[in-house]
Design an enzyme around this catalytic site. Structure first.
Site, PDB file in Angstrom:
ATOM      1  N   LYS A  59     102.171  46.190 -42.771  1.00  0.00           N
ATOM      2  CA  LYS A  59     101.246  46.577 -41.701  1.00  0.00           C
ATOM      3  C   LYS A  59     100.649  47.953 -41.971  1.00  0.00           C
ATOM      4  O   LYS A  59      99.451  48.176 -41.761  1.00  0.00           O
ATOM      5  CB  LYS A  59     101.975  46.569 -40.346  1.00  0.00           C
ATOM      6  CG  LYS A  59     102.240  45.172 -39.824  1.00  0.00           C
ATOM      7  CD  LYS A  59     103.238  45.164 -38.675  1.00  0.00           C
ATOM      8  CE  LYS A  59     103.583  43.727 -38.274  1.00  0.00           C
ATOM      9  NZ  LYS A  59     104.728  43.626 -37.366  1.00  0.00           N
ATOM     10  N   GLN A 103     108.768  46.583 -33.342  1.00  0.00           N
ATOM     11  CA  GLN A 103     109.113  45.576 -34.357  1.00  0.00           C
ATOM     12  C   GLN A 103     110.409  44.862 -33.968  1.00  0.00           C
ATOM     13  O   GLN A 103     111.435  45.499 -33.757  1.00  0.00           O
ATOM     14  CB  GLN A 103     109.281  46.255 -35.726  1.00  0.00           C
ATOM     15  CG  GLN A 103     109.557  45.302 -36.862  1.00  0.00           C
ATOM     16  CD  GLN A 103     108.379  44.378 -37.182  1.00  0.00           C
ATOM     17  OE1 GLN A 103     107.237  44.794 -37.242  1.00  0.00           O
ATOM     18  NE2 GLN A 103     108.658  43.111 -37.383  1.00  0.00           N
ATOM     19  N   ASP A 126     100.359  43.829 -29.860  1.00  0.00           N
ATOM     20  CA  ASP A 126     100.878  42.483 -30.117  1.00  0.00           C
ATOM     21  C   ASP A 126     100.369  41.448 -29.119  1.00  0.00           C
ATOM     22  O   ASP A 126     100.588  40.255 -29.292  1.00  0.00           O
ATOM     23  CB  ASP A 126     102.416  42.518 -30.050  1.00  0.00           C
ATOM     24  CG  ASP A 126     103.053  42.260 -31.411  1.00  0.00           C
ATOM     25  OD1 ASP A 126     102.324  41.846 -32.332  1.00  0.00           O
ATOM     26  OD2 ASP A 126     104.266  42.457 -31.540  1.00  0.00           O
TER      27      ASP A 126
END
Length: 294
Positions: A59, A103, A126
């Site tokens: 990422k 995460q 997200d």
């Protein structure tokens, strides 16, 4: 075309992700001249999960490529819930940060859902905050869950008709299955959700014009379960180890046999994985443009 000779066309998520990154980079370059700073993404990781570390570096590389500043923070395993809540509160107030992502998985002593709820909905990179999921249910604009948004974007790129089509989603997670079904409804597909308790899964999947596997079970979908000429999207990413001790990534779909039946298919890796990262970057840039236009 007979079943024996048909080979599915590949839905190339890697190529589309590269195209999206190029477009985002151009948007950021142009916007930065007016705004005076780049967009920022903060990825929070707790502990030493090697898979999570690999995802995060992936990422961060993608962020660097398009010009998004990374505000990543790596915390030791024993970090407390309160400490993380305080960090999220600071990031919510930080004007340099447009996207925040925790995460997963987190160490067992931490409550992931509670942390997710602390993220400001407009910085929810997200797309999983209840407010954003609520916006999706209502068909309102908002940040969308990255993986299903990536699936829809990939199908659009290949001009695959969805209106009125029979779509089957195998899997009902809040990460993929549920938002995927809602996004398919949004584009006028007729949607069935199947899952681990579904009876006679084969009969259901054989009716699908669009079949999306997101159950996390290697090789769950075989060629016998797929309608001739269907579009098959594999969201599963499962690491398996063969008899010689080598590990590799496989999806939820038996690729080699299903490719003989389907019209289109996504590979693993190189299908939906890169699209998920592209949509994360897209969400961060959308938040940045939204925040700076107010």
């Amino acid at each position: 075309m007979t079943m024996e000779t048909q080979t599915a066309k590949i839905l190339d998520g890697k190529a589309l992700a590269a195209k999206i990154q190029k477009e985002l980079a151009a948007t950021i370059t142009e916007s930065q001249l007016k705004i005076g700073r780049p967009p920022g993404l903060a990825v929070l990781m707790v502990g030493d999960n090697p898979a999570s570390a690999a995802y995060i570096s992936n990422k961060e590389r993608a962020c660097a490529k398009v010009g998004i500043a990374s505000f990543g923070k790596h915390f030791p395993t024993q970090t407390s819930q309160t400490e993380l809540e305080d960090v999220i509160a600071e990031l919510n107030q930080d004007e340099q940060v447009n996207g925040i992502l925790v995460q997963l998985p987190l160490p067992k002593h931490l409550d992931a859902i509670s942390l997710l709820h602390r993220i400001a909905p407009d910085k929810d990179a997200d797309g999983l905050h209840p407010v954003n999921l609520g916006r999706l249910v209502r068909g309102e604009a908002g940040l969308r869950s990255c993986t299903p948004a990536g699936v829809i974007r990939l199908l659009e790129e290949y001009k695959i008709p969805l209106l009125g089509k029979q779509a089957v989603v195998v899997g009902r997670s809040i990460l993929v299955g549920k938002p995927m079904a809602l996004m398919l409804l949004e584009v006028d597909a007729t949607v069935t959700i199947a899952h681990s308790r579904t009876q006679d899964l084969k009969t259901i999947t054989q009716n699908a014009d669009i079949l999306i596997a997101a159950a996390g079970i290697p090789g769950l979908i075989t060629a016998q379960m797929v309608k001739l000429g269907a579009v098959v999207v594999d969201v599963g990413i499962n690491r398996i180890t063969d008899s010689s001790g080598k590990s590799r990534l496989v999806g939820d779909i038996d690729f080699s046999t299903t490719a003989m039946v389907a019209e289109y298919i996504t590979p693993v890796p190189g299908g939906i994985g890169p699209m998920t990262v592209a949509m994360l970057l897209q969400n961060t840039v959308s938040s940045y443009l939204q925040a700076t236009s107010n």
